[in-house]
Design a protein around this motif. Structure first.
Motif, short mmCIF file in Angstrom:
data_model
loop_
_atom_site.label_atom_id
_atom_site.label_comp_id
_atom_site.label_asym_id
_atom_site.label_seq_id
_atom_site.Cartn_x
_atom_site.Cartn_y
_atom_site.Cartn_z
N ILE A 172 0.85 -1.19 0.00
CA ILE A 172 0.00 0.00 0.00
C ILE A 172 0.89 1.24 0.00
CG2 ILE A 172 -1.75 1.30 1.28
CD1 ILE A 172 -2.73 -1.37 2.42
N VAL A 173 0.65 2.11 -0.97
CA VAL A 173 1.49 3.30 -1.14
C VAL A 173 0.62 4.56 -1.04
CG1 VAL A 173 3.24 4.42 -2.57
CG2 VAL A 173 2.86 1.95 -2.78
N PRO A 174 0.59 5.21 0.13
CA PRO A 174 -0.12 6.50 0.22
C PRO A 174 0.69 7.58 -0.47
CG PRO A 174 0.89 5.94 2.33
CD PRO A 174 1.17 4.79 1.42
N VAL A 175 0.04 8.39 -1.29
CA VAL A 175 0.76 9.39 -2.09
C VAL A 175 0.08 10.75 -1.95
CG1 VAL A 175 1.49 10.08 -4.40
CG2 VAL A 175 1.43 7.66 -3.80
N PHE A 176 0.87 11.77 -1.64
CA PHE A 176 0.37 13.14 -1.65
C PHE A 176 1.48 14.05 -2.16
CE2 PHE A 176 -0.26 17.30 0.57
CZ PHE A 176 -1.36 17.70 -0.19
N ALA B 194 -5.54 13.10 -3.11
CA ALA B 194 -5.91 14.41 -3.66
C ALA B 194 -4.70 15.29 -3.91
CB ALA B 194 -6.92 15.12 -2.76
N SER B 195 -3.69 14.72 -4.55
CA SER B 195 -2.49 15.50 -4.89
C SER B 195 -2.86 16.65 -5.82
CB SER B 195 -1.45 14.61 -5.57
OG SER B 195 -0.99 13.61 -4.70
N THR C 142 0.75 14.85 -9.64
CA THR C 142 1.00 13.44 -9.33
C THR C 142 -0.02 12.55 -10.00
OG1 THR C 142 2.05 13.93 -7.21
CG2 THR C 142 1.09 11.75 -7.45
N GLU C 143 -1.28 12.99 -10.03
CA GLU C 143 -2.35 12.15 -10.60
C GLU C 143 -2.11 11.85 -12.07
OE1 GLU C 143 -3.45 16.42 -11.12
OE2 GLU C 143 -2.60 15.19 -9.51
N ASN D 216 -8.12 15.72 0.32
CA ASN D 216 -6.98 15.27 1.11
C ASN D 216 -7.44 14.81 2.49
OD1 ASN D 216 -4.57 16.27 3.17
ND2 ASN D 216 -3.85 15.20 1.35
N LYS D 217 -7.09 13.58 2.86
CA LYS D 217 -7.55 13.00 4.11
C LYS D 217 -6.41 12.62 5.05
CE LYS D 217 -11.73 11.10 1.98
NZ LYS D 217 -12.54 9.86 1.74
N GLY D 218 -5.21 12.41 4.54
CA GLY D 218 -4.09 12.06 5.40
C GLY D 218 -3.58 10.65 5.17
N LYS D 219 -2.38 10.37 5.72
CA LYS D 219 -1.74 9.07 5.51
C LYS D 219 -2.54 7.92 6.08
CE LYS D 219 2.56 6.51 6.19
NZ LYS D 219 3.97 6.54 6.65
N GLY D 220 -3.03 8.09 7.30
CA GLY D 220 -3.80 7.00 7.91
C GLY D 220 -5.06 6.67 7.12
N ALA D 221 -5.76 7.71 6.66
CA ALA D 221 -6.96 7.50 5.85
C ALA D 221 -6.62 6.81 4.53
CB ALA D 221 -7.65 8.83 5.60
N SER D 222 -5.48 7.15 3.95
CA SER D 222 -5.06 6.52 2.70
C SER D 222 -4.74 5.04 2.91
CB SER D 222 -3.82 7.25 2.13
OG SER D 222 -4.12 8.59 1.81
N ILE D 223 -4.08 4.72 4.02
CA ILE D 223 -3.80 3.32 4.31
C ILE D 223 -5.10 2.55 4.56
CG2 ILE D 223 -2.72 1.76 5.99
CD1 ILE D 223 -0.50 3.89 6.29
#
Length: 247
Positions: A24-28, A58-59, A63-64, A83-90
Protein backbone atom coordinates in the motif's frame (compact mmCIF):
# COMPACT_ATOMS: atom_id res chain seq x y z
CA UNK A 1 8.96 -30.48 17.24
CA UNK A 2 11.35 -29.00 14.64
CA UNK A 3 13.13 -25.66 15.04
CA UNK A 4 10.86 -24.15 12.38
CA UNK A 5 7.75 -25.35 14.19
CA UNK A 6 9.07 -23.98 17.49
CA UNK A 7 9.69 -20.61 15.86
CA UNK A 8 6.24 -20.56 14.30
CA UNK A 9 4.60 -21.43 17.60
CA UNK A 10 6.55 -18.69 19.36
CA UNK A 11 5.42 -16.22 16.71
CA UNK A 12 1.79 -16.95 17.52
CA UNK A 13 0.71 -19.64 15.11
CA UNK A 14 1.67 -22.45 12.80
CA UNK A 15 3.76 -21.81 9.73
CA UNK A 16 1.70 -21.04 6.62
CA UNK A 17 2.15 -20.50 2.91
CA UNK A 18 1.88 -16.96 1.56
CA UNK A 19 1.02 -16.20 -2.05
CA UNK A 20 0.42 -12.47 -2.53
CA UNK A 21 2.08 -9.37 -1.09
CA UNK A 22 0.00 -6.20 -1.26
CA UNK A 23 2.08 -3.04 -0.98
CA UNK A 24 0.00 0.00 0.00
CA UNK A 25 1.49 3.30 -1.14
CA UNK A 26 -0.12 6.50 0.22
CA UNK A 27 0.76 9.39 -2.09
CA UNK A 28 0.37 13.14 -1.65
CA UNK A 29 2.21 15.55 -3.95
CA UNK A 30 5.08 13.24 -4.89
CA UNK A 31 5.26 13.96 -8.62
CA UNK A 32 9.05 13.99 -8.61
CA UNK A 33 9.54 10.61 -6.92
CA UNK A 34 6.52 8.38 -7.48
CA UNK A 35 7.60 7.06 -10.89
CA UNK A 36 11.06 6.16 -9.60
CA UNK A 37 9.79 4.44 -6.45
CA UNK A 38 7.36 2.43 -8.55
CA UNK A 39 10.20 1.40 -10.87
CA UNK A 40 12.19 0.22 -7.87
CA UNK A 41 9.20 -1.69 -6.49
CA UNK A 42 8.64 -3.50 -9.76
CA UNK A 43 12.32 -4.50 -9.93
CA UNK A 44 12.43 -6.37 -6.60
CA UNK A 45 12.67 -10.16 -6.83
CA UNK A 46 10.17 -11.70 -4.41
CA UNK A 47 9.17 -15.20 -3.25
CA UNK A 48 5.48 -14.25 -3.66
CA UNK A 49 3.30 -12.47 -6.20
CA UNK A 50 3.07 -8.67 -5.96
CA UNK A 51 0.10 -6.31 -5.92
CA UNK A 52 0.67 -2.55 -5.60
CA UNK A 53 -2.19 -0.36 -4.38
CA UNK A 54 -1.45 3.36 -4.70
CA UNK A 55 -3.78 5.75 -2.92
CA UNK A 56 -3.53 9.26 -4.33
CA UNK A 57 -4.61 11.55 -1.50
CA UNK A 58 -5.91 14.41 -3.66
CA UNK A 59 -2.49 15.50 -4.89
CA UNK A 60 -2.40 18.95 -6.50
CA UNK A 61 1.06 18.95 -8.09
CA UNK A 62 0.39 16.75 -11.14
CA UNK A 63 1.00 13.44 -9.33
CA UNK A 64 -2.35 12.15 -10.60
CA UNK A 65 -1.22 12.55 -14.22
CA UNK A 66 1.96 10.58 -13.54
CA UNK A 67 -0.02 7.83 -11.81
CA UNK A 68 -2.54 7.51 -14.63
CA UNK A 69 0.32 6.59 -16.96
CA UNK A 70 1.77 4.02 -14.54
CA UNK A 71 -1.31 1.96 -13.75
CA UNK A 72 -1.34 -1.60 -15.13
CA UNK A 73 -2.41 -5.14 -14.20
CA UNK A 74 -0.28 -5.17 -11.02
CA UNK A 75 -0.67 -1.52 -10.05
CA UNK A 76 -4.03 -0.12 -8.98
CA UNK A 77 -4.51 3.59 -8.37
CA UNK A 78 -7.24 4.77 -6.02
CA UNK A 79 -8.05 8.47 -5.74
CA UNK A 80 -9.33 10.47 -2.79
CA UNK A 81 -11.44 13.45 -3.91
CA UNK A 82 -10.16 15.47 -0.95
CA UNK A 83 -6.98 15.27 1.11
CA UNK A 84 -7.55 13.00 4.11
CA UNK A 85 -4.09 12.06 5.40
CA UNK A 86 -1.74 9.07 5.51
CA UNK A 87 -3.80 7.00 7.91
CA UNK A 88 -6.96 7.50 5.85
CA UNK A 89 -5.06 6.52 2.70
CA UNK A 90 -3.80 3.32 4.31
CA UNK A 91 -7.36 2.56 5.47
CA UNK A 92 -8.55 2.92 1.86
CA UNK A 93 -5.70 0.70 0.67
CA UNK A 94 -6.57 -2.01 3.22
CA UNK A 95 -10.17 -2.00 2.02
CA UNK A 96 -8.98 -2.89 -1.49
CA UNK A 97 -5.98 -5.12 -0.71
CA UNK A 98 -6.17 -8.75 -1.81
CA UNK A 99 -2.88 -9.98 -0.37
CA UNK A 100 -2.31 -12.32 2.55
CA UNK A 101 0.71 -10.11 3.35
CA UNK A 102 0.46 -6.32 3.72
CA UNK A 103 3.37 -3.86 3.53
CA UNK A 104 3.36 -0.06 3.74
CA UNK A 105 5.64 1.88 1.38
CA UNK A 106 6.03 5.66 1.25
CA UNK A 107 6.09 7.29 -2.19
CA UNK A 108 9.27 9.26 -1.59
CA UNK A 109 12.73 7.71 -1.84
CA UNK A 110 13.53 7.49 1.89
CA UNK A 111 12.83 3.75 2.03
CA UNK A 112 14.40 1.32 -0.44
CA UNK A 113 12.28 -1.55 -1.81
CA UNK A 114 15.48 -3.60 -2.10
CA UNK A 115 14.95 -4.15 1.65
CA UNK A 116 11.65 -5.98 1.08
CA UNK A 117 13.25 -9.46 0.98
CA UNK A 118 14.88 -8.75 4.34
CA UNK A 119 11.46 -7.89 5.78
CA UNK A 120 9.83 -10.93 4.24
CA UNK A 121 12.44 -13.47 5.32
CA UNK A 122 11.31 -13.94 8.97
CA UNK A 123 7.69 -14.32 7.87
CA UNK A 124 8.47 -16.79 5.11
CA UNK A 125 10.52 -18.87 7.56
CA UNK A 126 7.68 -18.94 10.09
CA UNK A 127 9.55 -16.85 12.65
CA UNK A 128 7.17 -13.87 12.70
CA UNK A 129 3.82 -12.54 11.59
CA UNK A 130 4.71 -8.84 11.97
CA UNK A 131 8.03 -7.34 10.90
CA UNK A 132 9.19 -3.74 11.28
CA UNK A 133 12.19 -2.32 9.43
CA UNK A 134 14.42 -0.39 11.84
CA UNK A 135 16.19 2.71 10.58
CA UNK A 136 18.46 2.75 13.60
CA UNK A 137 20.15 -0.62 13.14
CA UNK A 138 20.99 -0.41 9.41
CA UNK A 139 22.95 1.91 7.14
CA UNK A 140 21.42 5.34 6.79
CA UNK A 141 21.80 8.94 5.79
CA UNK A 142 21.80 10.59 9.21
CA UNK A 143 18.64 12.51 10.04
CA UNK A 144 18.53 15.86 11.83
CA UNK A 145 19.25 15.64 15.56
CA UNK A 146 15.77 16.61 16.74
CA UNK A 147 14.15 14.15 14.33
CA UNK A 148 16.40 11.48 15.82
CA UNK A 149 15.47 12.51 19.38
CA UNK A 150 11.76 12.51 18.57
CA UNK A 151 11.85 9.08 16.97
CA UNK A 152 13.87 7.55 19.79
CA UNK A 153 11.64 9.14 22.44
CA UNK A 154 8.48 7.75 20.84
CA UNK A 155 10.03 4.28 20.65
CA UNK A 156 11.00 4.54 24.31
CA UNK A 157 7.45 5.60 25.22
CA UNK A 158 6.10 2.62 23.27
CA UNK A 159 8.42 0.26 25.13
CA UNK A 160 7.47 1.66 28.54
CA UNK A 161 3.74 1.64 27.86
CA UNK A 162 3.53 -1.73 26.10
CA UNK A 163 6.39 -3.73 27.64
CA UNK A 164 8.33 -4.26 24.43
CA UNK A 165 11.80 -3.37 23.08
CA UNK A 166 11.23 -1.70 19.70
CA UNK A 167 14.03 0.43 18.32
CA UNK A 168 11.87 2.20 15.67
CA UNK A 169 8.13 2.42 16.21
CA UNK A 170 7.68 5.24 13.70
CA UNK A 171 9.20 3.35 10.76
CA UNK A 172 7.18 3.31 7.55
CA UNK A 173 8.21 -0.28 6.81
CA UNK A 174 5.63 -2.37 8.61
CA UNK A 175 4.87 -5.85 7.22
CA UNK A 176 1.82 -7.77 8.43
CA UNK A 177 0.34 -11.20 8.01
CA UNK A 178 -3.12 -10.02 6.91
CA UNK A 179 -4.83 -12.17 9.54
CA UNK A 180 -3.14 -10.09 12.27
CA UNK A 181 -5.10 -7.07 11.05
CA UNK A 182 -8.47 -8.84 11.05
CA UNK A 183 -10.82 -7.01 13.38
CA UNK A 184 -8.56 -3.96 13.69
CA UNK A 185 -10.02 -0.69 12.42
CA UNK A 186 -7.61 2.10 11.59
CA UNK A 187 -9.13 5.21 13.13
CA UNK A 188 -6.33 7.74 12.62
CA UNK A 189 -6.44 9.86 9.49
CA UNK A 190 -2.94 11.32 9.64
CA UNK A 191 0.51 10.27 10.82
CA UNK A 192 -0.94 8.80 14.03
CA UNK A 193 -1.39 5.59 12.03
CA UNK A 194 2.07 4.40 13.12
CA UNK A 195 1.50 4.51 16.91
CA UNK A 196 -2.13 3.41 16.58
CA UNK A 197 -1.46 0.21 14.66
CA UNK A 198 1.56 -0.56 16.84
CA UNK A 199 -0.43 -0.06 20.03
CA UNK A 200 -3.34 -2.18 18.84
CA UNK A 201 -1.27 -5.16 17.75
CA UNK A 202 0.77 -5.06 20.96
CA UNK A 203 -2.40 -4.86 23.06
CA UNK A 204 -3.58 -8.02 21.30
CA UNK A 205 -0.48 -9.84 22.48
CA UNK A 206 1.44 -9.98 19.21
CA UNK A 207 5.22 -9.71 19.16
CA UNK A 208 6.98 -7.54 16.58
CA UNK A 209 10.11 -8.76 14.79
CA UNK A 210 12.61 -6.10 13.70
CA UNK A 211 15.17 -6.20 10.90
CA UNK A 212 17.70 -3.52 9.89
CA UNK A 213 16.90 -1.44 6.81
CA UNK A 214 18.65 1.35 4.95
CA UNK A 215 17.28 4.88 5.19
CA UNK A 216 17.85 8.07 3.18
CA UNK A 217 15.89 10.69 5.10
CA UNK A 218 14.97 13.86 3.31
CA UNK A 219 14.49 17.34 4.74
CA UNK A 220 11.62 19.81 4.52
CA UNK A 221 13.07 21.59 1.49
CA UNK A 222 13.06 18.21 -0.25
CA UNK A 223 9.37 17.62 0.48
CA UNK A 224 9.31 16.02 3.95
CA UNK A 225 5.85 16.50 5.48
CA UNK A 226 5.89 15.19 9.04
CA UNK A 227 6.89 17.81 11.64
CA UNK A 228 7.75 17.93 15.34
CA UNK A 229 4.11 18.79 16.07
CA UNK A 230 3.10 15.34 14.86
CA UNK A 231 5.22 13.90 17.66
CA UNK A 232 2.77 15.20 20.25
CA UNK A 233 -0.09 13.52 18.40
CA UNK A 234 1.86 10.26 18.28
CA UNK A 235 2.52 10.34 22.03
CA UNK A 236 -1.13 11.10 22.78
CA UNK A 237 -2.14 8.17 20.55
CA UNK A 238 0.19 5.79 22.38
CA UNK A 239 -1.28 6.80 25.73
CA UNK A 240 -4.86 6.68 24.42
CA UNK A 241 -4.66 3.12 23.12
CA UNK A 242 -2.75 1.86 26.13
CA UNK A 243 -5.83 2.42 28.28
CA UNK A 244 -8.67 2.28 25.78
CA UNK A 245 -10.56 -0.98 25.59
CA UNK A 246 -9.40 -3.19 22.72
CA UNK A 247 -12.11 -5.26 21.05
Amino acid sequence: MSDASDAAAAAGGASRTYRLLTVIVPVFNERNTVAEILRRMRAVELPVELEIVIVNDASSDGTEKVLSALEDSTVRVLNHPTNKGKGASIRTGLDHARGDLILIQDADLEYDPDDWPRLLAPVMRGKARIVYGSRFTGERRNMLFWHWVGNRFLSLATNLLYNTTLSDMETCYKLFDRSVLDGITVESDRFEFEPEITAKILRRGHRIYEVPISYAGREFDEGKKITWRDGFGALATLVKYRFKRVE
